[in-house]
Scaffold this motif. Structure first.
Motif, PDB file in Angstrom:
ATOM      1  N   GLY A   1      -4.161   7.541   5.300  1.00  0.00           N
ATOM      2  CA  GLY A   1      -4.616   6.178   5.624  1.00  0.00           C
ATOM      3  C   GLY A   1      -4.280   5.191   4.529  1.00  0.00           C
TER       4      GLY A   1
ATOM      5  N   ASN B   1      -1.372  -5.919  12.611  1.00  0.00           N
ATOM      6  CA  ASN B   1      -2.750  -5.497  12.799  1.00  0.00           C
ATOM      7  C   ASN B   1      -3.570  -6.766  12.899  1.00  0.00           C
ATOM      8  OD1 ASN B   1      -2.255  -2.651  12.542  1.00  0.00           O
ATOM      9  ND2 ASN B   1      -1.979  -2.981  10.362  1.00  0.00           N
TER      10      ASN B   1
ATOM     11  N   PRO C   1      -6.129   0.235   2.008  1.00  0.00           N
ATOM     12  CA  PRO C   1      -6.880  -0.369   0.918  1.00  0.00           C
ATOM     13  C   PRO C   1      -6.339  -1.704   0.375  1.00  0.00           C
ATOM     14  CG  PRO C   1      -5.400   1.290   0.019  1.00  0.00           C
ATOM     15  CD  PRO C   1      -5.125   1.214   1.494  1.00  0.00           C
TER      16      PRO C   1
ATOM     17  N   ASP D   1       0.843  -1.194   0.000  1.00  0.00           N
ATOM     18  CA  ASP D   1       0.000   0.000   0.000  1.00  0.00           C
ATOM     19  C   ASP D   1       0.877   1.242   0.000  1.00  0.00           C
ATOM     20  OD1 ASP D   1       0.842   0.176   2.625  1.00  0.00           O
ATOM     21  OD2 ASP D   1      -1.109   0.787   3.380  1.00  0.00           O
TER      22      ASP D   1
ATOM     23  N   LYS E   1       1.345   4.968   1.512  1.00  0.00           N
ATOM     24  CA  LYS E   1       0.895   5.826   2.606  1.00  0.00           C
ATOM     25  C   LYS E   1       0.934   7.311   2.259  1.00  0.00           C
ATOM     26  CE  LYS E   1      -0.018   2.972   5.937  1.00  0.00           C
ATOM     27  NZ  LYS E   1       0.962   1.891   6.039  1.00  0.00           N
TER      28      LYS E   1
HETATM   29  N1  GLY Z   1      -3.169  -0.023   4.950  1.00  0.00           N
HETATM   30  C1  GLY Z   1      -2.756   0.075   6.278  1.00  0.00           C
HETATM   31  C2  GLY Z   1      -3.738  -0.327   7.280  1.00  0.00           C
HETATM   32  O1  GLY Z   1      -4.811  -0.794   6.982  1.00  0.00           O
HETATM   33  O2  GLY Z   1      -3.440  -0.193   8.467  1.00  0.00           O
END
Ligand code: GLY
Length: 440
Positions: free
Chosen positions: A229, A288, A294, A215, A217
């Motif tokens: 985000g 996470n 995304p 992704d 940033k």
């Molecule tokens: N794309 C980073 C996140 O969802 O934390």
């Protein structure tokens, strides 16, 4: 089965799209959802963080599977809340959620289970924090100052000089910029390199990675401007070949799973490992405990397996042994953001050209939109995600950017290099994704 997805962003729209394609799913509910999810799922408008209302709804509607989108619901204990209901929840419990909700806990967890990561220090006093920051700056040329708790994606400051580091530490520890989330900090060796996101399904016994993704940033082309985000994503990642995926499995995913088991966590959901390619190999920057946004929009566009079935089997502790099934080629998601983002966002700007983008073959996920007087308008920072598939990454990128250009609203911001360059500063071009890069 009856599935409820909790949340209203682009990630949740992508989850709903993939669940809609799943043969195992008969009814889809989106709580609260958005104008895009409403096309395929019934929107039920209450705040999913209202756990009393959620429990009543799940019971009354006999929901079989609940899929929370955001970390805040998991940190608040949505899986614990529904544990006694006859409903499966595709999310870890609150304890396991600490892998995301406490950066200090996650760093110490990785140390305990031998998961490679940057050098770090956990601090909660000014004098100690300043001393460590000085050491990191002189040894590594930079320091990442991370608030321990959840800070809505704003809790990390990258400091390459003393003044920036000192200010970030002071704002967190003294001014309490992040409230209690910043009472403790993790200071980390700064590493420049390409980052990849590995989303992996976890059933408590096995950990099964999805296609690797990247992704972006930074707000602007060339990885410049402020952090956001996420302004786009693509999958799979050309340089993350079979050998690299094997290394990730052996050195990162399996030790993490062993840690989850040893700590006695109940983890049935998705683990997101944010990795960086460093001179010391791949290191974990963060965990996470939910799907990335995304990344999800790109990754799930390529998934052919039945997502509903996978999620339910993960909840039951029995992910199927067969490899996941993927479409060939690549997917690129370009985010369209509203004027002022990321500092602020513009609401109420009419949006045109959605059908034109869809006619160009793209998938459009809604994030910050609403309908006012029968008209689709902006209602947040990240407004839409435009995803296109292609036989290779460059063609997917061309299609996604071309379709994204067809959508118009006042002050629209989008990058023109998603899937065309890497995501580090000074990134070079990336090559096409061939079938040799497929993850088994
Ligand atoms: N794309 C980073 C996140 O969802 O934390």
């Amino acid at each position: 089965m009856k599935v409820a997805v909790l949340g209203s962003g682009g990630r949740e729209h992508a989850l709903i799209r993939a669940l809609w394609r799943s043969k195992s799913v008969e009814h889809l509910v989106s709580i609260p959802g958005n104008p895009g999810t409403a096309e395929t799922a019934k929107s039920v408008c209450f705040d999913p963080g209202d756990f009393d209302a959620l429990r009543k709804f799940v019971r009354k509607e006999r929901i079989d599977l609940v899929v929370p989108g955001s970390e805040s619901l998991i940190a608040a204990g949505v899986a614990d809340l529904l544990a006694r209901e006859a409903t499966a929840v595709f999310a870890p419990d609150k304890e396991a959620g600490k892998l995301e909700s406490s950066k200090a806990f996650a760093s110490e967890f990785r140390t305990r289970y031998g998961v490679p990561q940057p050098r770090y220090a956990v601090v909660d006093r000014m004098d100690e924090a300043l001393d460590k920051a000085r050491d990191f700056l002189s040894e590594f040329g930079g320091v990442a100052v991370k608030a321990d708790g959840l800070a809505a994606g704003k809790g990390v400051v990258v400091a390459r000089d003393w003044e920036t580091a000192r200010k970030a530490i002071r704002e967190a520890l003294v001014d309490r910029r992040f409230g209690n989330a910043g009472r403790k900090l993790v200071l980390e060796e700064l590493i420049d390199g390409e980052e990849i996101s590995i989303l992996a399904l976890v059933d408590g016994v096995r950990i099964v990675p999805l296609l690797p993704s990247q992704d972006y940033k930074k707000l602007r082309h060339g990885n410049t401007g402020p952090n956001t985000g996420g302004m786009g994503a693509y999958a799979p990642v050309p340089w993350c070949d079979h050998r690299t995926m094997d290394e990730i499995r052996q050195t990162i995913l399996e030790p993490t799973l062993r840690g989850i088991q040893a700590e006695g966590f109940r983890f049935r959901g998705v683990l997101y490992a944010g990795l960086i390619l460093s001179p010391r190999g791949l290191l974990v920057l963060e965990y996470n405990v939910r799907f990335g946004d995304p990344e999800t929009q790109a990754v799930l566009s390529l998934l052919e397996s039945d997502l509903g079935e996978l999620m339910l089997s993960a909840c039951r502790g029995s992910l199927p042994p067969e490899p996941l099934s993927w479409k060939d080629g690549a997917a690129v998601c370009v985010i369209l953001a509203s004027a002022g983002y990321p500092r602020s966002s513009s609401h109420g700007d009419p949006i045109d050209g959605l059908s034109a983008a869809q006619n160009a073959g793209a998938i459009v996920d809604h994030a910050g939109t609403k309908i006012v007087g029968g008209r689709l308008v902006t209602a947040g920072g990240r407004v839409l995600g435009v995803t296109a598939l292609g036989p290779d990454l460059l063609r997917a990128a061309d299609r996604a950017h071309e379709a994204a250009a067809r959508i118009l609203f006042h002050g629209k911001q989008m990058r023109n290099d998603i899937g065309r360059v890497g995501n580090s500063q000074g990134a070079s071009k990336i090559g096409p994704v061939g079938s040799r890069n497929r993850v088994p």
